[in-house]
Design a protein around this motif. Structure first.
Motif, PDB file in Angstrom:
ATOM      1  N   ALA A   1      26.600  56.448  82.443  1.00  0.00           N
ATOM      2  CA  ALA A   1      27.998  56.771  82.731  1.00  0.00           C
ATOM      3  C   ALA A   1      28.685  57.353  81.493  1.00  0.00           C
ATOM      4  O   ALA A   1      29.385  58.368  81.574  1.00  0.00           O
ATOM      5  N   ARG A   2      28.464  56.724  80.347  1.00  0.00           N
ATOM      6  CA  ARG A   2      29.104  57.187  79.110  1.00  0.00           C
ATOM      7  C   ARG A   2      28.649  58.598  78.750  1.00  0.00           C
ATOM      8  O   ARG A   2      29.456  59.464  78.432  1.00  0.00           O
TER       9      ARG A   2
ATOM     10  N   TYR B   1      34.111  60.912  89.040  1.00  0.00           N
ATOM     11  CA  TYR B   1      35.351  60.329  88.493  1.00  0.00           C
ATOM     12  C   TYR B   1      36.066  61.361  87.625  1.00  0.00           C
ATOM     13  O   TYR B   1      37.281  61.491  87.678  1.00  0.00           O
ATOM     14  N   ALA B   2      35.292  62.103  86.842  1.00  0.00           N
ATOM     15  CA  ALA B   2      35.869  63.062  85.899  1.00  0.00           C
ATOM     16  C   ALA B   2      36.293  64.378  86.543  1.00  0.00           C
ATOM     17  O   ALA B   2      37.276  64.975  86.111  1.00  0.00           O
ATOM     18  N   VAL B   3      35.562  64.838  87.554  1.00  0.00           N
ATOM     19  CA  VAL B   3      35.838  66.186  88.071  1.00  0.00           C
ATOM     20  C   VAL B   3      36.216  66.251  89.548  1.00  0.00           C
ATOM     21  O   VAL B   3      36.684  67.294  90.006  1.00  0.00           O
ATOM     22  N   ASP B   4      36.012  65.166  90.310  1.00  0.00           N
ATOM     23  CA  ASP B   4      36.318  65.215  91.744  1.00  0.00           C
ATOM     24  C   ASP B   4      36.641  63.832  92.290  1.00  0.00           C
ATOM     25  O   ASP B   4      36.079  63.405  93.305  1.00  0.00           O
ATOM     26  N   HIS B   5      37.562  63.142  91.644  1.00  0.00           N
ATOM     27  CA  HIS B   5      37.857  61.770  92.080  1.00  0.00           C
ATOM     28  C   HIS B   5      38.434  61.721  93.496  1.00  0.00           C
ATOM     29  O   HIS B   5      38.293  60.715  94.173  1.00  0.00           O
ATOM     30  N   HIS B   6      39.034  62.794  93.966  1.00  0.00           N
ATOM     31  CA  HIS B   6      39.521  62.822  95.350  1.00  0.00           C
ATOM     32  C   HIS B   6      38.376  62.905  96.354  1.00  0.00           C
ATOM     33  O   HIS B   6      38.550  62.597  97.533  1.00  0.00           O
ATOM     34  N   GLY B   7      37.197  63.303  95.890  1.00  0.00           N
ATOM     35  CA  GLY B   7      36.040  63.439  96.762  1.00  0.00           C
ATOM     36  C   GLY B   7      35.178  62.192  96.860  1.00  0.00           C
ATOM     37  O   GLY B   7      34.116  62.224  97.466  1.00  0.00           O
ATOM     38  N   LEU B   8      35.623  61.087  96.264  1.00  0.00           N
ATOM     39  CA  LEU B   8      34.871  59.828  96.362  1.00  0.00           C
ATOM     40  C   LEU B   8      35.090  59.260  97.768  1.00  0.00           C
ATOM     41  O   LEU B   8      36.059  58.575  98.032  1.00  0.00           O
ATOM     42  N   ASP B   9      34.161  59.577  98.634  1.00  0.00           N
ATOM     43  CA  ASP B   9      34.315  59.266 100.048  1.00  0.00           C
ATOM     44  C   ASP B   9      33.637  57.955 100.438  1.00  0.00           C
ATOM     45  O   ASP B   9      32.999  57.295  99.618  1.00  0.00           O
ATOM     46  N   GLU B  10      33.763  57.605 101.704  1.00  0.00           N
ATOM     47  CA  GLU B  10      33.200  56.354 102.216  1.00  0.00           C
ATOM     48  C   GLU B  10      31.686  56.270 102.016  1.00  0.00           C
ATOM     49  O   GLU B  10      31.144  55.216 101.693  1.00  0.00           O
ATOM     50  N   GLY B  11      31.000  57.390 102.189  1.00  0.00           N
ATOM     51  CA  GLY B  11      29.554  57.410 101.995  1.00  0.00           C
ATOM     52  C   GLY B  11      29.167  57.067 100.564  1.00  0.00           C
ATOM     53  O   GLY B  11      28.218  56.308 100.330  1.00  0.00           O
ATOM     54  N   PHE B  12      29.919  57.612  99.598  1.00  0.00           N
ATOM     55  CA  PHE B  12      29.650  57.288  98.196  1.00  0.00           C
ATOM     56  C   PHE B  12      29.880  55.795  97.955  1.00  0.00           C
ATOM     57  O   PHE B  12      29.044  55.128  97.346  1.00  0.00           O
ATOM     58  N   TRP B  13      31.009  55.282  98.439  1.00  0.00           N
ATOM     59  CA  TRP B  13      31.323  53.866  98.193  1.00  0.00           C
ATOM     60  C   TRP B  13      30.319  52.937  98.889  1.00  0.00           C
ATOM     61  O   TRP B  13      29.991  51.876  98.355  1.00  0.00           O
ATOM     62  N   THR B  14      29.791  53.342 100.017  1.00  0.00           N
ATOM     63  CA  THR B  14      28.749  52.545 100.677  1.00  0.00           C
ATOM     64  C   THR B  14      27.519  52.466  99.786  1.00  0.00           C
ATOM     65  O   THR B  14      26.937  51.387  99.606  1.00  0.00           O
ATOM     66  N   ARG B  15      27.123  53.600  99.214  1.00  0.00           N
ATOM     67  CA  ARG B  15      25.974  53.602  98.302  1.00  0.00           C
ATOM     68  C   ARG B  15      26.269  52.779  97.048  1.00  0.00           C
ATOM     69  O   ARG B  15      25.419  52.010  96.597  1.00  0.00           O
ATOM     70  N   MET B  16      27.463  52.926  96.481  1.00  0.00           N
ATOM     71  CA  MET B  16      27.816  52.153  95.281  1.00  0.00           C
ATOM     72  C   MET B  16      27.772  50.655  95.563  1.00  0.00           C
ATOM     73  O   MET B  16      27.196  49.890  94.785  1.00  0.00           O
TER      74      MET B  16
ATOM     75  N   SER C   1      38.329  54.944  79.972  1.00  0.00           N
ATOM     76  CA  SER C   1      38.386  54.968  78.512  1.00  0.00           C
ATOM     77  C   SER C   1      37.665  56.184  77.960  1.00  0.00           C
ATOM     78  O   SER C   1      38.193  56.932  77.139  1.00  0.00           O
ATOM     79  N   TRP C   2      36.429  56.392  78.401  1.00  0.00           N
ATOM     80  CA  TRP C   2      35.638  57.506  77.875  1.00  0.00           C
ATOM     81  C   TRP C   2      36.236  58.852  78.247  1.00  0.00           C
ATOM     82  O   TRP C   2      36.241  59.772  77.433  1.00  0.00           O
ATOM     83  N   LEU C   3      36.723  58.978  79.464  1.00  0.00           N
ATOM     84  CA  LEU C   3      37.310  60.242  79.891  1.00  0.00           C
ATOM     85  C   LEU C   3      38.535  60.572  79.037  1.00  0.00           C
ATOM     86  O   LEU C   3      38.649  61.667  78.485  1.00  0.00           O
ATOM     87  N   ALA C   4      39.433  59.603  78.906  1.00  0.00           N
ATOM     88  CA  ALA C   4      40.665  59.839  78.155  1.00  0.00           C
ATOM     89  C   ALA C   4      40.406  60.067  76.674  1.00  0.00           C
ATOM     90  O   ALA C   4      40.867  61.054  76.092  1.00  0.00           O
ATOM     91  N   PHE C   5      39.668  59.196  76.055  1.00  0.00           N
ATOM     92  CA  PHE C   5      39.555  59.241  74.599  1.00  0.00           C
ATOM     93  C   PHE C   5      38.529  60.257  74.120  1.00  0.00           C
ATOM     94  O   PHE C   5      38.722  60.893  73.080  1.00  0.00           O
TER      95      PHE C   5
END
Length: 167
Positions: free
Chosen positions: A48-49, A104-119, A137-141
């Motif tokens: 992730a980092r 999270y960094a480039v398409d946070h609006h696209g985090l859909d139900e299918g992604f969350w099911t896998r997560m 933290s990593w994205l901002a800083f």
């Protein structure tokens, strides 16, 4: 570098500690808390980092490798993270960490139900929240460091104390 730094000052310490101490010191503490208090496995954490570092373009963050108990990820890990969609070098949790970081960094609006099911099949709610805070933290800083040009000059505070330098 975008901001002027006195010649006798370490750029990172000056920007994060002296220029805006009311914000910078708190931001630094949050940034360090991500490393000091994580419960995530090293491979998921680093996937992730590193993916955030790759998206941000932060030079220092791309070169940095988190060490835990004398262990670091293998040299080829960054390439595997960049190719998370097709590599065979990542297990499913690690692949999901890289995917989540990118989205999270480039398409946070696209985090859909299918992604969350896998997560949720691979991560607990607590781990998802923790990973989300790390990503923030990593994205901002990392982005702040890159945008201001600190990424080519910086040394993390814990390493500055130890006398290590990335230069």
């Amino acid at each position: 570098m975008i901001v002027d730094i006195p010649e006798d000052k370490d750029p990172l310490m000056y920007v994060w500690g002296e220029m805006v101490p009311g914000i910078g010191v708190a931001a630094s503490k949050f940034s360090m808390a991500v490393y000091e208090h994580t419960t995530l496995g090293l491979r998921e954490f680093e996937a992730a980092r590193l993916r955030i570092a790759q998206v941000n373009g932060c030079l220092f963050c791309q070169d940095w490798r988190t060490e835990r108990d004398g262990q670091k990820v293998e040299e080829t890990f960054a390439d595997a993270v960049e190719g998370w969609r097709t590599t065979r070098d990542l297990d499913e949790r690690t692949r999901l960490a890289a995917e989540y970081a990118e989205r999270y960094a480039v398409d946070h609006h696209g985090l859909d139900e299918g992604f969350w099911t896998r997560m949720k099949a691979h991560y607990t709610d607590k781990e998802i929240v923790e990973l989300s805070m790390c990503l923030g933290s990593w994205l901002a800083f990392g982005r702040l460091n890159h945008v201001l040009g600190l990424d080519a000059e910086c040394v993390l505070p814990s390493h500055a104390v130890a006398g290590q330098s990335s230069r």
